[in-house]
Design an enzyme around this catalytic site. Structure first.
Site, mmCIF file in Angstrom:
data_model
loop_
_atom_site.group_PDB
_atom_site.id
_atom_site.type_symbol
_atom_site.label_atom_id
_atom_site.label_comp_id
_atom_site.label_asym_id
_atom_site.label_seq_id
_atom_site.Cartn_x
_atom_site.Cartn_y
_atom_site.Cartn_z
ATOM 1 N N LYS A 9 0.817 -1.228 0.000
ATOM 2 C CA LYS A 9 0.000 0.000 0.000
ATOM 3 C C LYS A 9 0.850 1.277 0.000
ATOM 4 O O LYS A 9 0.508 2.257 -0.661
ATOM 5 C CB LYS A 9 -0.963 0.006 1.198
ATOM 6 C CG LYS A 9 -2.070 -1.035 1.067
ATOM 7 C CD LYS A 9 -3.064 -0.959 2.220
ATOM 8 C CE LYS A 9 -4.086 -2.080 2.099
ATOM 9 N NZ LYS A 9 -5.136 -1.996 3.139
ATOM 10 N N ASP A 18 -10.116 2.432 2.731
ATOM 11 C CA ASP A 18 -10.191 1.613 3.952
ATOM 12 C C ASP A 18 -11.017 2.298 5.045
ATOM 13 O O ASP A 18 -11.852 1.662 5.695
ATOM 14 C CB ASP A 18 -8.787 1.302 4.479
ATOM 15 C CG ASP A 18 -8.064 0.261 3.635
ATOM 16 O OD1 ASP A 18 -8.741 -0.603 3.043
ATOM 17 O OD2 ASP A 18 -6.817 0.311 3.567
ATOM 18 N N ALA A 36 -3.879 0.113 9.550
ATOM 19 C CA ALA A 36 -5.339 0.086 9.677
ATOM 20 C C ALA A 36 -5.806 1.173 10.640
ATOM 21 O O ALA A 36 -6.799 1.863 10.390
ATOM 22 C CB ALA A 36 -5.799 -1.285 10.160
ATOM 23 N N ILE A 78 -11.444 -5.106 13.622
ATOM 24 C CA ILE A 78 -11.171 -5.268 12.186
ATOM 25 C C ILE A 78 -10.853 -6.729 11.856
ATOM 26 O O ILE A 78 -10.869 -7.116 10.699
ATOM 27 C CB ILE A 78 -10.052 -4.339 11.662
ATOM 28 C CG1 ILE A 78 -8.704 -4.688 12.252
ATOM 29 C CG2 ILE A 78 -10.380 -2.883 11.943
ATOM 30 C CD1 ILE A 78 -7.552 -4.129 11.425
ATOM 31 N N GLY A 119 -15.948 -7.322 11.872
ATOM 32 C CA GLY A 119 -15.103 -6.618 10.906
ATOM 33 C C GLY A 119 -15.284 -7.002 9.445
ATOM 34 O O GLY A 119 -14.675 -6.380 8.566
HETATM 35 P P1 ATR Z 1 -1.700 -3.042 10.036
HETATM 36 O O1 ATR Z 1 -0.993 -2.239 8.992
HETATM 37 O O2 ATR Z 1 -2.485 -4.186 9.479
HETATM 38 O O3 ATR Z 1 -2.526 -2.209 10.940
HETATM 39 P P2 ATR Z 1 0.735 -3.225 11.583
HETATM 40 O O4 ATR Z 1 1.192 -1.988 10.952
HETATM 41 O O5 ATR Z 1 1.642 -4.393 11.654
HETATM 42 O O6 ATR Z 1 -0.580 -3.796 10.878
HETATM 43 O O7 ATR Z 1 0.198 -2.854 13.039
HETATM 44 C C1 ATR Z 1 -0.148 -3.821 13.949
HETATM 45 C C2 ATR Z 1 -0.620 -3.176 15.262
HETATM 46 O O8 ATR Z 1 -0.964 -4.236 16.143
HETATM 47 C C3 ATR Z 1 0.434 -2.343 15.961
HETATM 48 O O9 ATR Z 1 -0.200 -1.290 16.646
HETATM 49 C C4 ATR Z 1 1.042 -3.345 16.946
HETATM 50 O O10 ATR Z 1 1.601 -2.767 18.102
HETATM 51 P P3 ATR Z 1 3.111 -2.151 18.068
HETATM 52 O O11 ATR Z 1 3.015 -0.831 17.374
HETATM 53 O O12 ATR Z 1 3.453 -2.020 19.513
HETATM 54 O O13 ATR Z 1 3.938 -3.162 17.333
HETATM 55 C C5 ATR Z 1 -0.189 -4.129 17.343
HETATM 56 N N1 ATR Z 1 0.143 -5.467 17.845
HETATM 57 C C6 ATR Z 1 0.499 -6.536 17.121
HETATM 58 N N2 ATR Z 1 0.721 -7.594 17.920
HETATM 59 C C7 ATR Z 1 0.505 -7.165 19.194
HETATM 60 C C8 ATR Z 1 0.575 -7.773 20.488
HETATM 61 N N3 ATR Z 1 0.904 -9.061 20.631
HETATM 62 N N4 ATR Z 1 0.257 -7.017 21.565
HETATM 63 C C9 ATR Z 1 -0.085 -5.715 21.431
HETATM 64 N N5 ATR Z 1 -0.161 -5.088 20.235
HETATM 65 C C10 ATR Z 1 0.122 -5.799 19.139
#
Ligand code: ATR
Length: 278
Positions: A66, A102, A132, A218, A241
Site C-alpha cells: 500500500k 479503507d 489500519a 477489524i 469486521g
Molecule cells: P496493520 O498495517 O495491518 O494495521 P501493523 O502496521 O503491523 O498492521 O500494526 C499492527 C498493530 O498491532 C500495531 O499497533 C502493533 O503494536 P506495536 O506498534 O506495539 O507493534 C499491534 N500489535 C500486534 N501484535 C501485538 C501484540 N501481541 N500485543 C499488542 N499489540 C500488538
C-alpha cells in the site's frame, strides 16, 4: 476486456476477487474480469506503473504494497495523500490515480450494521497504531469524532500516528493506562491483529467502558473475536469486521465499472462460506 487485479504478496488469501467477480456477475458487466496478482515487493512499483500497459483499467493493492503504491503514483485522492497509502487504483483521464477507501469501508460498515451510529457521539478509542489504525483514525476525525484516543504497546508509534495525520483532538495512552482511555468513550475499535484465529485475544478490561459504547474489531476470522464476545456479554452493541472488507470494495468497483454495487447479505454469506465459516 476490462481487467482489474488485486496486487499483494502473498495474494492467495485475498477475498477481493470473490467480491468483485460476484458484483460483475450480479450487474452483468460485459467483458469484465477481476484477478489476483502475486507481486514480489521488489517488483511492486514497476508493476503498478505498468498496469495500463499490462491491460488493466484499475487495481486494488493489499499488504505489503500500500505504501509502495502511494510512492509509485503521482496522482492521489485526499485520503491516500493523508495516509501515504493506496488500496485502490483508478484510471482517470489524467492517468492512474491512487485512492484509499479503507476508512470509508470502516465507517460504512458501522453505519450499515449499527443503526443510528454516529462518530460525533463521543470519544473513539483505537487499540493499535498500524496502517489500519491510521485509516480508521483519519476517517473517524472526518466523520466528526470529538476525540481520538490511541492505545498502543509501542508509544512512539501512537505518537507518530497522531503527528503524521495531524489529528486535531487526539491522545496517546500506554497499555497500562487503557482504563483511562475507555472512560467516557463512545466507540472502541481493535485495529491490531490480536484475536485472529482465536489466538492471543485482546485482554483489555472493559469495566471502564460506558455500556452505551459500540465495540468493533477489524479482525473477522473468527467473526466474533474474544473482544467482541466479552463486549456483547457485558451488554455492548458490537459490529464484526467483515463488513469493512466488503464496503471498502464499493468505491473501486463503482469507479472501474460505473455501477455502485451493494453490500448484501448474499455477498456476506458468500465470503463467509469461502472463509469456511457460516
Ligand atoms: P496493520 O498495517 O495491518 O494495521 P501493523 O502496521 O503491523 O498492521 O500494526 C499492527 C498493530 O498491532 C500495531 O499497533 C502493533 O503494536 P506495536 O506498534 O506495539 O507493534 C499491534 N500489535 C500486534 N501484535 C501485538 C501484540 N501481541 N500485543 C499488542 N499489540 C500488538
Amino acid at each position: 476486456m476490462r481487467k482489474v487485479c488485486v496486487i499483494g504478496w502473498p495474494i492467495a488469501h485475498s477475498r477481493s476477487p470473490l467480491i468483485h467477480n460476484h458484483w460483475i456477475a450480479e450487474h452483468k458487466i460485459p467483458d469484465a474480469r477481476y484477478e489476483p496478482m502475486a507481486v514480489k515487493p521488489e517488483d511492486a512499483a514497476a508493476t503498478i506503473r505498468d498496469l495500463p500497459k499490462l491491460g488493466f483499467i484499475g487495481a486494488n493493492v493489499t499488504v505489503p504494497h500500500k505504501e509502495t503504491a502511494f510512492a509509485a503514483l503521482d496522482r492521489h485522492d485526499a485520503m491516500a495523500r493523508r495516509l501515504k497509502a493506496v488500496n485502490t487504483i483508478v484510471t482517470t483521464a489524467k492517468g492512474l490515480e491512487g485512492r484509499n477507501t479503507d476508512g470509508y469501508g470502516f465507517i460504512a460498515n458501522l453505519k450499515d450494521r449499527a443503526a443510528g451510529w454516529s462518530a460525533s457521539r463521543g470519544p473513539a478509542v483505537l487499540l493499535g497504531a498500524g496502517g489500519a489504525a491510521r485509516a480508521i483514525a483519519a476517517a473517524l476525525e472526518d466523520e466528526g469524532a470529538p476525540e481520538i484516543r490511541i492505545v498502543n504497546r509501542t508509544a512512539a508509534r501512537a505518537e507518530a500516528l497522531i503527528r503524521d495525520l495531524g489529528l486535531k483532538a487526539a491522545r496517546m495512552f500506554v497499555e497500562t493506562d487503557a482504563a483511562s482511555a475507555l472512560d467516557g468513550a463512545a466507540l472502541l475499535v481493535n485495529t491490531t491483529t490480536l484475536g485472529m484465529k482465536g489466538e492471543n485475544d485482546v485482554d483489555l478490561n472493559l469495566a471502564a467502558l460506558p455500556k452505551s459504547a459500540l465495540v468493533t474489531d477489524i479482525v473477522y476470522t473468527p467473526l466474533e473475536t474474544g473482544l467482541l464476545r466479552r463486549a456483547r456479554e457485558a451488554g455492548h452493541r458490537t459490529v464484526d469486521g467483515l463488513g469493512m472488507l466488503l464496503h471498502q470494495a464499493v468505491p473501486g468497483f463503482e469507479a472501474w465499472f460505473g455501477v455502485r454495487p451493494e453490500v448484501t447479505e448474499k455477498l456476506r454469506k458468500l465470503v463467509l462460506a469461502d472463509l469456511g465459516m457460516k
